[in-house]
Design a protein around this motif. Sequence first.
Motif: not given
Length: 320
Positions: A98-102, A130-134, A80-82
């Motif tokens: 950000i990652v933990l929030d998504r 989640a990755r699409a939202l970061v 997700i952080a990528f």
Amino acid sequence: MTLTLPAGEVSVMLGPSGTGKTVFLKSLIGLIKPEKGRVLVDGVDMVNDPDRKVYPARRMFGLMFQDGALFGSMTLYDNIAFPLREHTRRTEAEIRRIVLDRMEMVGLAGEERKLPGQLSGGMRKRAGLARALVLDPQIILCDEPDSGLDPVRTAFLSQVLIDVNARIDATMLIVTHNLEIAATVPDNIGMLYRRDLVAFGPREALLTSEEPVVTQFLHGDRHGPIGMSEEKDAATMAAERAALRAEELAVGATRVRRRVEIPPQLRPSAGVPPRRAEERHAARVDAMLHTLPPAAQHAIRENRRHAPLGAASHPHGDRP
């Protein structure tokens, strides 16, 4: 096809297999180039403008792939952080926030150390979302988010999509075959068939449509223009109609098509803010209501009449 996606609203695109839905999504984001035409995103032509304009416009998109498209050797957190590590200069502390929030937004809190192989199908889908939202997209494209999921996980994912729209007010386009998602999630529905957009409009307009392709698809009927491969030829259609008419005469009755019951649209979960798109959609539908077929007008008014308490107020009095 000519189509304008209403800003901030949730739209679904239906269509038979092989009719071009995924190609359509890839064309929107500029991953493939149509032979002609334009795709305008905030004034940028994703087809014809130079890459120096197209690349920044792509940052407006978040893409949820059909299979999640996770890196198997990375933890869920690193997957997700990528995008943040590749495309921004944020610190690791900012990235973690950000990652933990998504992850919390899509119901994956506490799962950050797991590898993709340890996740269920539904979790992989939500991880892809989640990755699409970061990167804080303004437009989210979802390619068959329900594929491979059982009805319960599909229902959970449908609610997550509505909640995400309520939280970030992004324009969302969902490509799916799933009629439950189409009936309960979107503000608008379109249908692709043989490279054409045969319908696009408010959810109720398509679900009450008398267009043969649409009604056949919604009812899962063998009778109609859609065949095993793609389109039935004229001779096949004529023979099918004749056989159906003979069957009706034999039993002394006319075949009555079952109408789709239109369920209420999903609402945000408790604690999630109201959807700002709801008011915009209601005002836009009011402006076009007189142009819609009577069945669609009736369905829209009925749904408004039975909207749950807490639904956004409406100036024309037919919404609670």
